[in-house]
Design a protein around this motif. Structure first.
Motif, PDB file in Angstrom:
ATOM      1  N   CYS A 348       0.836  -1.210   0.000  1.00  9.51           N
ATOM      2  CA  CYS A 348       0.000   0.000   0.000  1.00  9.51           C
ATOM      3  C   CYS A 348       0.869   1.258   0.000  1.00  9.51           C
ATOM      4  CB  CYS A 348      -0.936   0.001   1.210  1.00  9.51           C
ATOM      5  SG  CYS A 348      -2.297  -1.180   1.087  1.00  9.51           S
ATOM      6  N   GLY A 349       1.973   1.224   0.767  1.00 10.19           N
ATOM      7  CA  GLY A 349       2.883   2.363   0.781  1.00 10.19           C
ATOM      8  C   GLY A 349       3.513   2.605  -0.579  1.00 10.19           C
ATOM      9  N   MET A 350       3.893   1.534  -1.261  1.00 13.49           N
ATOM     10  CA  MET A 350       4.501   1.667  -2.581  1.00 13.49           C
ATOM     11  C   MET A 350       3.499   2.199  -3.604  1.00 13.49           C
ATOM     12  SD  MET A 350       6.820  -1.790  -2.486  1.00 13.49           S
ATOM     13  CE  MET A 350       7.616  -1.567  -4.052  1.00 13.49           C
ATOM     14  N   PHE A 351       2.254   1.755  -3.513  1.00 15.45           N
ATOM     15  CA  PHE A 351       1.234   2.253  -4.434  1.00 15.45           C
ATOM     16  C   PHE A 351       0.904   3.720  -4.152  1.00 15.45           C
ATOM     17  CE2 PHE A 351       0.740  -1.946  -5.970  1.00 15.45           C
ATOM     18  CZ  PHE A 351      -0.025  -1.897  -7.123  1.00 15.45           C
ATOM     19  N   THR A 352       1.088   4.154  -2.907  1.00 15.45           N
ATOM     20  CA  THR A 352       0.920   5.569  -2.589  1.00 15.45           C
ATOM     21  C   THR A 352       1.956   6.407  -3.335  1.00 15.45           C
ATOM     22  OG1 THR A 352       0.019   5.092  -0.398  1.00 15.45           O
ATOM     23  CG2 THR A 352       0.958   7.274  -0.727  1.00 15.45           C
ATOM     24  N   CYS A 353       3.173   5.920  -3.393  1.00 15.08           N
ATOM     25  CA  CYS A 353       4.241   6.632  -4.124  1.00 15.08           C
ATOM     26  C   CYS A 353       4.042   6.542  -5.635  1.00 15.08           C
ATOM     27  CB  CYS A 353       5.607   6.078  -3.728  1.00 15.08           C
ATOM     28  SG  CYS A 353       6.013   6.358  -1.990  1.00 15.08           S
ATOM     29  N   ILE A 354       3.487   5.441  -6.102  1.00 15.48           N
ATOM     30  CA  ILE A 354       3.142   5.329  -7.521  1.00 15.48           C
ATOM     31  C   ILE A 354       2.135   6.421  -7.884  1.00 15.48           C
ATOM     32  CG2 ILE A 354       1.932   3.913  -9.231  1.00 15.48           C
ATOM     33  CD1 ILE A 354       3.168   1.445  -7.899  1.00 15.48           C
ATOM     34  N   GLY A 355       1.146   6.614  -7.005  1.00 16.88           N
ATOM     35  CA  GLY A 355       0.172   7.680  -7.219  1.00 16.88           C
ATOM     36  C   GLY A 355       0.829   9.041  -7.319  1.00 16.88           C
ATOM     37  N   GLY A 356       1.890   9.249  -6.519  1.00 17.30           N
ATOM     38  CA  GLY A 356       2.611  10.515  -6.564  1.00 17.30           C
ATOM     39  C   GLY A 356       3.233  10.771  -7.921  1.00 17.30           C
ATOM     40  N   THR A 357       3.881   9.760  -8.473  1.00 19.12           N
ATOM     41  CA  THR A 357       4.528   9.911  -9.781  1.00 19.12           C
ATOM     42  C   THR A 357       3.542  10.320 -10.858  1.00 19.12           C
ATOM     43  OG1 THR A 357       6.302   8.348  -9.296  1.00 19.12           O
ATOM     44  CG2 THR A 357       5.751   8.685 -11.613  1.00 19.12           C
ATOM     45  N   TYR A 358       2.399   9.629 -10.916  1.00 22.49           N
ATOM     46  CA  TYR A 358       1.459   9.859 -12.006  1.00 22.49           C
ATOM     47  C   TYR A 358       0.513  11.030 -11.749  1.00 22.49           C
ATOM     48  CZ  TYR A 358       3.325   5.569 -13.888  1.00 22.49           C
ATOM     49  OH  TYR A 358       4.181   4.618 -14.397  1.00 22.49           O
ATOM     50  N   THR A 359       0.668  11.704 -10.624  1.00 24.80           N
ATOM     51  CA  THR A 359      -0.029  12.961 -10.379  1.00 24.80           C
ATOM     52  C   THR A 359       0.891  14.144 -10.618  1.00 24.80           C
ATOM     53  OG1 THR A 359      -1.455  11.958  -8.695  1.00 24.80           O
ATOM     54  CG2 THR A 359      -1.264  14.352  -8.663  1.00 24.80           C
ATOM     55  N   LEU A 360       2.133  14.035 -10.134  1.00 23.81           N
ATOM     56  CA  LEU A 360       3.058  15.165 -10.174  1.00 23.81           C
ATOM     57  C   LEU A 360       3.586  15.447 -11.581  1.00 23.81           C
ATOM     58  CD1 LEU A 360       5.037  14.360  -6.897  1.00 23.81           C
ATOM     59  CD2 LEU A 360       3.180  16.001  -7.221  1.00 23.81           C
ATOM     60  N   VAL A 361       3.811  14.399 -12.373  1.00 25.71           N
ATOM     61  CA  VAL A 361       4.329  14.624 -13.732  1.00 25.71           C
ATOM     62  C   VAL A 361       3.326  15.387 -14.609  1.00 25.71           C
ATOM     63  CG1 VAL A 361       5.101  13.506 -15.856  1.00 25.71           C
ATOM     64  CG2 VAL A 361       5.979  12.730 -13.657  1.00 25.71           C
ATOM     65  N   PRO A 362       2.032  14.987 -14.657  1.00 30.04           N
ATOM     66  CA  PRO A 362       1.107  15.807 -15.457  1.00 30.04           C
ATOM     67  C   PRO A 362       0.942  17.225 -14.922  1.00 30.04           C
ATOM     68  CG  PRO A 362      -0.065  14.037 -14.306  1.00 30.04           C
ATOM     69  CD  PRO A 362       1.386  13.744 -14.190  1.00 30.04           C
ATOM     70  N   TYR A 363       1.009  17.383 -13.587  1.00 31.27           N
ATOM     71  CA  TYR A 363       0.953  18.727 -13.005  1.00 31.27           C
ATOM     72  C   TYR A 363       2.107  19.574 -13.536  1.00 31.27           C
ATOM     73  CZ  TYR A 363       1.728  22.407  -9.527  1.00 31.27           C
ATOM     74  OH  TYR A 363       1.956  23.612  -8.912  1.00 31.27           O
ATOM     75  N   ALA A 364       3.328  19.021 -13.469  1.00 34.53           N
ATOM     76  CA  ALA A 364       4.510  19.754 -13.931  1.00 34.53           C
ATOM     77  C   ALA A 364       4.425  20.034 -15.420  1.00 34.53           C
ATOM     78  CB  ALA A 364       5.773  18.957 -13.615  1.00 34.53           C
ATOM     79  N   CYS A 365       3.900  19.099 -16.174  1.00 38.48           N
ATOM     80  CA  CYS A 365       3.770  19.268 -17.627  1.00 38.48           C
ATOM     81  C   CYS A 365       2.822  20.420 -17.950  1.00 38.48           C
ATOM     82  CB  CYS A 365       3.273  17.964 -18.246  1.00 38.48           C
ATOM     83  SG  CYS A 365       3.126  17.996 -20.046  1.00 38.48           S
ATOM     84  N   HIS A 366       1.701  20.489 -17.238  1.00 42.21           N
ATOM     85  CA  HIS A 366       0.729  21.562 -17.468  1.00 42.21           C
ATOM     86  C   HIS A 366       1.319  22.913 -17.091  1.00 42.21           C
ATOM     87  CE1 HIS A 366      -2.757  24.165 -16.767  1.00 42.21           C
ATOM     88  NE2 HIS A 366      -3.430  23.370 -17.568  1.00 42.21           N
TER      89      HIS A 366
END
Length: 391
Positions: A348-366
């Protein structure tokens, strides 16, 4: 915001952003089948060993997971279609391919691993990539001043699907919680015979859900424009060519970040159940881990979106990478603790960090390339996942 859409303009103005984003979350939940791959991997490889090729292994299935994680240029096409024909029509096009390929997998798995790669891997991923980008762009346009939150909510939907789908998959295929053999494969005929029909079941459920949700996906009329700001040193501009985007230092750093993070993200999401089966002999418990890991993935994406809006991309990504790396490197020691609750917490902790990657990259891209260029820029960034597949 105003809209010209026939359905959404009949909804009170204040509620329209929430309705559209809610529809986007529901749609993304149906596209998140990749986050159930770890759960259905033992069933798929067991069926292929029984029906098609007795030499199939968990390792050989990595190509299926790789294809499910992304097809080159599908998101670029999604960004292009969103510009030319609108987000709803682009998402309809992707949904038809996605759901149709799911149904075709009923036939392909019975005959060939290669055909399964084509339908459940290539075609499914292509349709998902097109729709994913169309929906994400629409959400950001409805919340132009809260891009992190909008992105977090939409990509949370992508992770949400696994919370509901994983336990249903296991209950449908293995309702008696029968154990796998000592080699980690199922041999019970009553389990194996249900594997092909699972694709039909998912296609029906996803198709009905998408048909309803697509009615509420609409584009705002004259959306508010927000000033784009580079993460490094690129000046804001309303329109950039693909060449300008790719050759910018910002794009190169984001590309490298997504590439490196995706290596361990894909490994974790694809093989956590196969690894867990080597010392946890309870299919229902492993399905529960898959379900709660998907929920951790989903919830964390919203929290990461809120966090990055309040702090910065650099701070947020540094935390996600540090924690994710620590959990990944210590995962192998969990089996020696002889307490499966630790395995639950680690995944569950690792999937929490996975969520971080796929949220932060589109944010930075926008933030870096702006709303108008986002679809193309983010689609090009997704090409890093193709390179990841070879590692």
């Amino acid at each position: 915001m105003d809209t010209d859409d026939f359905i959404v303009k009949r909804i009170p103005k204040a509620a329209r952003p929430f309705v559209v984003i809610g529809a986007g979350i529901v749609l993304q939940a149906t596209y998140g089948i990749v986050y159930t791959f770890g759960n259905i991997l033992p069933y798929l490889v067991s069926y292929l060993r029984w029906k098609v090729d007795p030499n199939q292994t968990n390792g050989s299935m990595i190509w299926l997971q790789s294809l499910m994680n992304g097809i080159p240029f599908s998101m670029v096409l999604g960004g292009y279609l969103e510009r030319k024909i609108g987000g709803r029509k682009g998402a309809i096009f992707g949904s038809i391919i996605y759901t149709g390929s799911m149904a075709l997998s009923y036939f392909s798995i019975e005959h060939s691993y290669f055909l399964l790669l084509l339908t459940f891997g290539c075609m499914q991923s292509f349709g998902q990539g097109v729709s994913y980008n169309c929906i994400l762009i629409q959400a950001q346009r409805w919340m132009p001043h809260r891009v992190g939150l909008a992105s977090g909510l939409i990509v949370a939907g992508f992770g949400l699907g696994g919370f509901f789908i994983s336990p249903l998959q296991t209950k449908y295929i293995n309702p008696k919680n029968l154990p796998a053999g000592p080699d980690g494969f199922f041999t019970q005929r009553e389990i194996l015979e249900k594997v092909p029909s699972l694709f039909i079941l998912m296609a029906i459920v996803f198709g009905i859900t998408q048909l309803i949700a697509l009615c509420f996906l609409a584009e705002p009329k004259n959306p508010d424009e927000i000033e784009t700001q580079s993460l490094i040193s690129m000046e804001s501009t309303p329109d950039l060519s693909s060449r300008q985007i790719v050759y910018s230092s910002t794009f190169k750093l984001l590309f490298a970040t997504l590439f490196l993070n995706a290596i361990w993200c894909q490994t974790t999401s694809g093989f956590f159940k196969a690894y867990g089966m080597t010392f946890i002999h309870d299919d229902f418990f492993l399905a529960m881990i898959s379900s709660f890991a998907a929920m951790a993935n989903c919830t964390s994406r919203v929290l990461w979106g809120l966090f990055v809006d309040k702090t910065s991309y650099q701070t947020s990504m540094m935390i996600a990478c540090t924690v994710g790396s620590a959990l990944m490197w210590t995962l192998a020691t969990i089996r020696w603790l002889e307490d499966r609750s630790f395995y639950f917490l680690w995944i569950c902790g690792m999937f929490t960090c996975i969520g971080g990657t796929y949220t932060l990259v589109p944010y930075a891209c926008h933030k870096s390339f702006g709303s108008y260029n986002f679809g193309i820029a983010y689609g090009l960034l997704q090409l890093s996942l193709v390179i990841t597949d070879y590692f």
